[in-house]
Enzyme design. Structure first.
Site, mmCIF file in Angstrom:
data_model
loop_
_atom_site.group_PDB
_atom_site.id
_atom_site.type_symbol
_atom_site.label_atom_id
_atom_site.label_comp_id
_atom_site.label_asym_id
_atom_site.label_seq_id
_atom_site.Cartn_x
_atom_site.Cartn_y
_atom_site.Cartn_z
ATOM 1 C CD GLU A 1 -2.482 1.260 2.725
ATOM 2 O OE1 GLU A 1 -3.469 2.017 2.831
ATOM 3 O OE2 GLU A 1 -2.059 0.560 3.658
ATOM 4 C CE LYS B 1 -8.230 1.285 3.177
ATOM 5 N NZ LYS B 1 -7.186 1.759 4.110
ATOM 6 C CB CYS C 1 -4.590 -1.118 4.636
ATOM 7 S SG CYS C 1 -3.913 -0.803 6.289
#
Length: 492
Positions: free
Chosen positions: A262, A319, A370
């Site tokens: 990430e 995301k 994440c």
């Protein structure tokens, strides 16, 4: 017995039980701590009036979250650069709010259930599932430290692909209820039967293989640059990060898929597209493809996204589940002062859309970023098309705390729930190659610069947990709660 103890003693026992429950989670991973701690909490509620029960539950929550999420303080103080007082106050406030969940459950259980009877205790155990469901959804949710995570690599693991983390958590809580019944002389055998029955039901589940290998194995590599946050965001951080990751990627020559973590490069995709293309072309000469964690930008809406980009096709995933106070500030107009205090870079991101599915290395993968790995609904969204999972993370925010190990444990749970292997790449560790049954095939160290390489088998098929989600577990919990409440009503 607990109703004869002074409130301070009950509160202390509940506090210690809550703290002790964290031993069941990574990095310790001592599973018996979960049912034992829950059993202490449940036993302290038996015979208690609702106000006393609520205080008991609150003490349990303070111990549980006060120990289990200490990494929040570390993230705010060291990496968010918040003043000591601010970091302390935010962490304390978070723990105080999270502790309300077991407090409310305890008060409601004492008010509407007869905890002296088996039906009441079983309903209380089911209430733990509903409590965790609420915690996973309200105010964007915090599905961290769920009791179902503790069954990983135990005889109870088979409940994860069958009913997901909430079903596994229900089994753990029912074990605790059984232990409390064992302590009651007149119900000792019913408690022992409940505990034994749960294990007997669990053992056949470990033999079921819900998904099957499909196609050729993939050689994968996870590049862990181990660049400190301060160094990463220095004036020359972009060039330094590019050099580190490009150099390490050359060690992965021969891999079918190379994954950078990430926000591996602290820049917008448009700013470094040429540099990435050169690295990707080098990799393609040996038959490899590159997935990169990077920031992306929509010039029309001026939105910035936390993204994963497949350099060969140009496909990207933005995301969806952003971290409050990390990637965006809720009620920014009212909390602008907090934004200035925390000084977190790129903390005004926009949420993406889509299910995370992406064609890579000749097959279909489910991508997550994440914190999204904590949300089972996001991980199962690209199934059944996705043949394996990819999770990129920046666990550097956690430092040397409990969080990297806890985050890895959650990722392993997702692999088991979906019956899919997972490729997990992080900036500072722990990067890992996770088998569909949750085993760690390969893993990195913490705070080490390395390339983790291995082989995965793409898989097809659907586990019941992936197909049905948490619905069956929630329905079962609701039925048990209703039966427990009805039993009390009949007895009054």
């Amino acid at each position: 017995m607990a109703d004869r103890l002074p409130l301070w003693a009950v509160g202390l026992l509940a506090l210690l039980a809550g703290a002790g429950a964290t031993l069941a989670f990574a990095p310790v991973g001592w599973f018996p701590a979960a049912p034992l701690a829950l059993a202490v909490w449940f036993a302290l509620l038996v015979g208690a009036p609702w106000r006393r029960a609520a205080v008991t539950g609150y003490a349990f929550g303070l111990g549980f979250f006060g120990v289990g999420v200490t990494w929040i303080f570390n993230s705010l103080l060291v990496f968010g650069q918040a003043p000591l007082v601010v970091a302390s106050l935010i962490t304390m406030l978070f723990v105080l709010v999270m502790a309300l969940y077991p407090a409310v459950l305890s008060g409601l259980a004492a008010r509407f259930l007869t905890l002296e009877r088996p039906a009441g205790l079983i309903a209380l155990a089911a209430g733990v599932v509903l409590m965790e469901l609420a915690r996973s959804w309200l105010f964007s949710g915090f599905p961290w430290l769920l009791f179902g995570h503790t069954v990983l690599q135990t005889p109870l693991q088979g409940w994860l692909p069958l009913g997901g983390e909430l079903a596994a958590g229900l089994v753990v809580a029912l074990l605790a209820a059984g232990l409390v019944l064992v302590l009651q002389r007149e119900r000792r055998w019913s408690g022992a039967g409940l505990v034994a029955g749960l294990f007997v039901l669990s053992l056949p589940l470990t033999l079921v293989e819900w998904t099957q290998p499909e196609g050729e194995s993939l050689r994968v590599a996870m590049v862990q640059g181990n660049i400190e946050q301060a160094r990463k965001w220095a004036p020359d951080g972009i060039d330094h990060s590019l050099e580190v990751y490009a150099t390490l990627t050359r060690e992965a020559a021969g891999a079918d898929l190379v994954v950078w973590p990430e926000t591996a490069i602290p820049a917008l995709l448009a700013e470094i597209r040429g540099d990435l293309s050169r690295t990707a072309l080098e990799l393609q000469e040996t038959g490899g493809e590159l997935l990169v964690g990077i920031f992306d930008h929509d010039p029309q809406t001026r939105s910035i996204f936390n993204s994963v980009v497949h350099t060969r096709s140009g496909a990207g995933y933005n995301k969806r589940q952003l971290v409050p106070f990390g990637e965006y500030i809720p009620l920014r107009e009212r909390l602008a002062w907090l934004d200035r205090l925390l000084q977190i870079p790129m903390s005004d991101l926009s949420p993406g859309t889509g299910d995370g599915g992406m064609e890579v290395a000749g097959t279909y993968a489910g991508i997550s970023i994440c914190y999204e790995s904590a949300y089972a609904r996001h991980i199962r969204a690209p199934l059944p098309e996705a043949r394996f999972l990819v999770n990129v993370s920046n666990d550097a925010w956690f430092g040397d705390s409990l969080a990297p190990a806890q985050h890895l444990q959650i990722a392993r749970v997702r692999a088991v729930e979906t019956g899919r292997p997972m490729v997990r790449a992080t900036n500072t560790g722990v990067s890992a190659l996770i088998a569909a049954d949750g085993r760690l095939l390969e893993r990195s160290g913490l705070f080490s610069r390395e390339v983790v390489q291995g082989t995965i088998e793409p898989r097809t098929g659907m586990t019941p947990a992936a197909a049905l989600g948490e619905g069956p577990a929630v329905l079962a919990a609701l039925v048990l709660v209703v039966l427990g409440a009805a039993q009390r009503r009949r007895s009054t």
